[in-house]
Design a protein around this motif. Structure first.
Motif, PDB file in Angstrom:
ATOM      1  N   ARG A 117       0.816  -1.222   0.000  1.00 54.67           N
ATOM      2  CA  ARG A 117       0.000   0.000   0.000  1.00 54.67           C
ATOM      3  C   ARG A 117       0.850   1.273   0.000  1.00 54.67           C
ATOM      4  NH1 ARG A 117      -3.031  -2.802   4.058  1.00 54.67           N
ATOM      5  NH2 ARG A 117      -2.085  -1.454   5.637  1.00 54.67           N
ATOM      6  N   SER A 118       2.156   1.165   0.057  1.00 59.43           N
ATOM      7  CA  SER A 118       3.009   2.363   0.090  1.00 59.43           C
ATOM      8  C   SER A 118       2.860   3.135  -1.218  1.00 59.43           C
ATOM      9  CB  SER A 118       4.471   1.960   0.296  1.00 59.43           C
ATOM     10  OG  SER A 118       5.301   3.093   0.202  1.00 59.43           O
ATOM     11  N   PRO A 119       2.628   4.454  -1.157  1.00 63.66           N
ATOM     12  CA  PRO A 119       2.481   5.257  -2.390  1.00 63.66           C
ATOM     13  C   PRO A 119       3.767   5.294  -3.212  1.00 63.66           C
ATOM     14  CG  PRO A 119       2.591   6.677  -0.456  1.00 63.66           C
ATOM     15  CD  PRO A 119       2.472   5.274   0.062  1.00 63.66           C
ATOM     16  N   VAL A 120       4.902   5.098  -2.555  1.00 62.57           N
ATOM     17  CA  VAL A 120       6.194   5.066  -3.248  1.00 62.57           C
ATOM     18  C   VAL A 120       6.741   3.648  -3.133  1.00 62.57           C
ATOM     19  CG1 VAL A 120       8.529   5.990  -3.332  1.00 62.57           C
ATOM     20  CG2 VAL A 120       6.617   7.482  -2.734  1.00 62.57           C
ATOM     21  N   PRO A 121       7.104   3.030  -4.230  1.00 60.41           N
ATOM     22  CA  PRO A 121       7.640   1.667  -4.142  1.00 60.41           C
ATOM     23  C   PRO A 121       8.875   1.629  -3.232  1.00 60.41           C
ATOM     24  CG  PRO A 121       7.180   2.243  -6.419  1.00 60.41           C
ATOM     25  CD  PRO A 121       7.003   3.491  -5.620  1.00 60.41           C
ATOM     26  N   LEU A 122       8.816   0.705  -2.269  1.00 64.12           N
ATOM     27  CA  LEU A 122       9.920   0.579  -1.326  1.00 64.12           C
ATOM     28  C   LEU A 122      10.891  -0.478  -1.832  1.00 64.12           C
ATOM     29  CD1 LEU A 122       7.936   0.703   2.050  1.00 64.12           C
ATOM     30  CD2 LEU A 122       9.181   2.540   0.910  1.00 64.12           C
ATOM     31  N   THR A 123      12.142  -0.060  -2.007  1.00 67.42           N
ATOM     32  CA  THR A 123      13.178  -0.962  -2.494  1.00 67.42           C
ATOM     33  C   THR A 123      14.364  -0.911  -1.542  1.00 67.42           C
ATOM     34  OG1 THR A 123      14.141   0.780  -3.867  1.00 67.42           O
ATOM     35  CG2 THR A 123      12.502  -0.662  -4.903  1.00 67.42           C
ATOM     36  N   GLU A 124      15.243  -1.858  -1.693  1.00 64.43           N
ATOM     37  CA  GLU A 124      16.441  -1.863  -0.863  1.00 64.43           C
ATOM     38  C   GLU A 124      17.273  -0.618  -1.169  1.00 64.43           C
ATOM     39  OE1 GLU A 124      18.530  -5.480  -1.405  1.00 64.43           O
ATOM     40  OE2 GLU A 124      16.974  -6.730  -0.503  1.00 64.43           O
ATOM     41  N   GLY A 125      17.694   0.066  -0.106  1.00 65.53           N
ATOM     42  CA  GLY A 125      18.420   1.323  -0.242  1.00 65.53           C
ATOM     43  C   GLY A 125      17.557   2.541  -0.017  1.00 65.53           C
ATOM     44  N   ALA A 126      16.239   2.351   0.081  1.00 63.69           N
ATOM     45  CA  ALA A 126      15.339   3.488   0.280  1.00 63.69           C
ATOM     46  C   ALA A 126      15.451   4.001   1.713  1.00 63.69           C
ATOM     47  CB  ALA A 126      13.903   3.086  -0.035  1.00 63.69           C
ATOM     48  N   GLN A 127      15.335   5.307   1.856  1.00 63.67           N
ATOM     49  CA  GLN A 127      15.331   5.945   3.168  1.00 63.67           C
ATOM     50  C   GLN A 127      13.892   6.007   3.647  1.00 63.67           C
ATOM     51  OE1 GLN A 127      18.348   6.885   4.206  1.00 63.67           O
ATOM     52  NE2 GLN A 127      17.963   7.994   6.106  1.00 63.67           N
ATOM     53  N   VAL A 128      13.616   5.457   4.847  1.00 66.22           N
ATOM     54  CA  VAL A 128      12.227   5.367   5.324  1.00 66.22           C
ATOM     55  C   VAL A 128      12.149   5.795   6.787  1.00 66.22           C
ATOM     56  CG1 VAL A 128      11.632   3.513   3.718  1.00 66.22           C
ATOM     57  CG2 VAL A 128      12.528   2.953   5.988  1.00 66.22           C
ATOM     58  N   ILE A 129      10.898   6.061   7.200  1.00 64.04           N
ATOM     59  CA  ILE A 129      10.567   6.297   8.600  1.00 64.04           C
ATOM     60  C   ILE A 129       9.535   5.251   9.003  1.00 64.04           C
ATOM     61  CG2 ILE A 129       9.596   7.917  10.263  1.00 64.04           C
ATOM     62  CD1 ILE A 129      10.540  10.178   8.505  1.00 64.04           C
ATOM     63  N   LEU A 130       9.821   4.513  10.079  1.00 58.29           N
ATOM     64  CA  LEU A 130       8.929   3.444  10.552  1.00 58.29           C
ATOM     65  C   LEU A 130       8.313   3.837  11.884  1.00 58.29           C
ATOM     66  CD1 LEU A 130      11.157   0.290   9.899  1.00 58.29           C
ATOM     67  CD2 LEU A 130       9.486   1.301   8.369  1.00 58.29           C
ATOM     68  N   TYR A 131       7.081   3.357  12.087  1.00 61.88           N
ATOM     69  CA  TYR A 131       6.420   3.488  13.388  1.00 61.88           C
ATOM     70  C   TYR A 131       6.049   2.102  13.852  1.00 61.88           C
ATOM     71  CZ  TYR A 131       3.239   4.938  17.106  1.00 61.88           C
ATOM     72  OH  TYR A 131       2.636   5.114  18.322  1.00 61.88           O
ATOM     73  N   GLY A 132       6.501   1.765  15.047  1.00 63.46           N
ATOM     74  CA  GLY A 132       6.195   0.426  15.534  1.00 63.46           C
ATOM     75  C   GLY A 132       6.616   0.251  16.975  1.00 63.46           C
TER      76      GLY A 132
END
Length: 417
Positions: A80-95
Motif C-alpha cells: 500500500r506504500s504510495p512510493v515503491p519501497l526498495t532496498e536502499g530506500a530511506q524510510v521512517i517506521l512506526y512500531g
C-alpha cells in the motif's frame, strides 16, 4: 507460593542465588515493552516479503553507523506504500519493539512505513550543511594545500567505473610516473558510507599517500546522499592528508565538496588539479631557461659595456698622466709661491730701506752731521741737561758740546751779544 514469587519477583542475583535464563529474558522483555511505540528512521537494506506469507521481514540500517535492526510488518503495508519501497530506500517506521524470549532477539513490529521524499532529503542535507558550517568545517583557513607533484595518489571510487578510468587515464597522460593507491568501494546504497570511511582511514594512515581523491560520476539526489553523510564529512575534515572531492558533475554539490580541501567539478578535473602536466611543465622550464639565459647574456653585455667605458676613462687609460699633471701643477704653484714670497721680500726690504732713510734724515745724527751741536749743562750728581736758554748757563757753567763725531766739555765765558 509460586504466585507470590511471580508478584514480588526474584531477589537480587548473586553467585549463590543466580537468576535463571527465563528470569533474565522476561526482565529484558519487560524493559523493552515499557519503551512503547517509537518512530525510527533508517535505510532499508533487505526486504523479504514472500507471496502468500502473513509477515514481511526487513532490515533497517543506520547509514552513519554499522548498526541495524530487524523489522517485521504486514506485506500489505509494503504493497500500500504510495512510493515503491526498495532496498536502499530511506524510510521512517512506526512500531513497537518486542523481545522474543525464545530466541533472545529484538525486533520492531512496524505498523506504518513512510518513504522519505527527495524534498525531505534535501532539507536534511541543508540542515546538516548549516550545522557543519556553524562548527567551522567549511572554513577556508582549514583547507590544506595540495602538493605540487604527489608521489602517490589515493583514489576512492567504484570498481571499473568511468570515474576511475577518467582519473587514471588523465593523470597518467599528464604525468606518466604518477602512482596510485586505488580503493574500490560502493559509492551509493547502504554499504557506501562504511566502506568509504574504511578506505579513507586506510589511505589517510598511509604515509606514502600525499593526496586522496574521492571520485564518482553523476547520479540522482538519492545516489549522491552517501557523500552528504555527517560521519563521512567529519572524517574528511579530520583527515591529515589533503582530500579532493570529485563527486558528480558541475551542478552537483554534496557536503563532501565543502569539507574537502579542494572541490573538483568532475573526476577528470580532479586529475588535472592534482597532477601537473609534464609537457606544460617542460615547456615552462624551457621557457624559463631561455628567459634566464637571455637575461644573463644581457646582464653580462651590460656589465661588459660598463667595464669598457670605465677602462677608457683617462684615469685608467693613462694613470701616469694625471700624476704628471698634478706634478706640473705643484711645480707651477711652488714657483708662483716663490715669486710671490720674493716679491714680498723685495717690497718689504724697500719699505725698510725707505723708513731707515727717513729715520736717518729726521734723527739727531743727521742734524749733527749738517753742523749742528747739542749743548748740555753738566749737573753735579746727575745726568747732563740740554741747555735751552742762555739764562740757564751763567759764566763758569760747565757744559758738554756734542757734535757729529764726538763731544767736548767747556766752560761758559759769558753771553755773546
Amino acid at each position: 507460593m509460586s504466585a507470590t514469587n511471580q508478584t514480588s519477583g526474584p531477589g537480587p542475583s548473586s553467585a549463590e542465588e543466580p537468576w535463571p535464563v527465563r528470569t533474565v529474558a522476561m526482565k529484558v522483555a519487560g524493559w523493552i515493552d515499557r519503551l512503547g511505540s517509537v518512530w525510527v528512521e533508517g535505510q532499508l537494506t533487505q526486504i523479504n516479503a514472500r507471496p502468500g506469507t502473513r509477515t514481511a521481514f526487513l532490515v533497517l540500517r543506520d547509514p552513519s553507523a554499522d548498526m541495524s535492526l530487524s523489522v517485521t510488518c504486514s506485506p500489505q503495508l509494503l504493497e500500500r506504500s504510495p512510493v515503491p519501497l526498495t532496498e536502499g530506500a530511506q524510510v521512517i517506521l512506526y512500531g513497537k519493539l518486542s523481545f522474543y524470549t525464545g530466541r533472545g532477539t529484538v525486533s520492531l513490529r512496524a505498523t506504518d512505513i513512510r518513504a522519505v521524499g527527495v524534498g525531505e532529503l534535501l532539507a536534511r542535507v541543508e540542515r546538516l550543511r548549516s550545522l557543519l558550517a556553524a562548527e567551522g568545517l567549511f572554513d577556508p583557513r582549514l583547507k590544506r594545500p595540495l602538493p605540487f607533484l604527489p608521489g602517490t595518489i589515493g583514489l576512492i571510487t567504484a570498481r571499473a567505473s568511468a570515474a576511475e578510468k577518467d582519473v587514471l587515464t588523465v593523470a597518467q597522460r599528464r604525468w606518466p610516473a604518477v602512482r596510485f593507491e586505488v580503493r574500490h568501494t560502493p559509492v551509493q546504497g547502504p554499504q557506501a558510507v562504511p566502506a568509504i570511511l574504511g578506505a579513507l582511514k586506510e589511505l589517510n594512515d598511509d604515509s606514502a599517500v600525499d593526496v586522496i581523491i574521492l571520485a564518482r560520476g553523476g547520479g540522482s539526489v538519492e545516489d549522491l546522499l552517501p557523500f552528504s553523510d555527517e560521519a563521512l564529512c567529519r572524517a574528511i575534515s579530520a583527515a591529515t592528508t589533503p582530500i579532493v572531492s570529485a563527486i558528480g558533475h558541475e551542478p552537483d554539490s554534496p557536503l563532501s565538496d565543502h569539507v574537502a580541501d579542494l572541490r573538483a567539478a568532475t573526476p577528470t578535473d580532479a586529475a588535472k588539479l592534482v597532477v601537473p602536466d609534464a609537457v606544460a611543465e617542460q615547456n615552462l622550464v624551457t621557457d624559463l631557461r631561455s628567459r634566464t639565459a637571455a637575461a644573463l647574456r644581457n646582464w653580462v653585455a651590460r656589465e661588459a659595456r660598463g667595464l669598457e667605458m670605465i677602462r677608457h676613462r683617462p684615469v685608467l687609460s693613462d694613470p701616469i698622466a694625471g700624476i704628471e699633471r698634478r706634478g706640473e701643477e705643484v711645480t707651477r704653484l711652488r714657483e708662483a709661491t716663490r715669486r710671490d714670497v720674493l716679491r714680498e721680500l723685495v717690497k718689504q726690504q724697500t719699505l725698510v730701506e725707505h723708513l731707515r732713510n727717513r729715520s736717518q734724515a729726521l734723527g739727531p745724527a743727521a742734524t749733527l752731521a749738517r753742523g749742528y751741536a747739542v749743548v748740555q749743562r753738566m749737573v753735579t750728581g746727575g745726568d747732563p741737561e740740554v741747555l735751552r736758554s742762555v739764562d740757564d748757563a751763567p759764566p763758569g757753567t760747565q757744559i758738554r758740546v756734542r757734535v757729529a763725531d764726538g763731544a767736548v766739555t767747556a766752560a761758559v765765558m759769558g753771553k755773546v751779544r
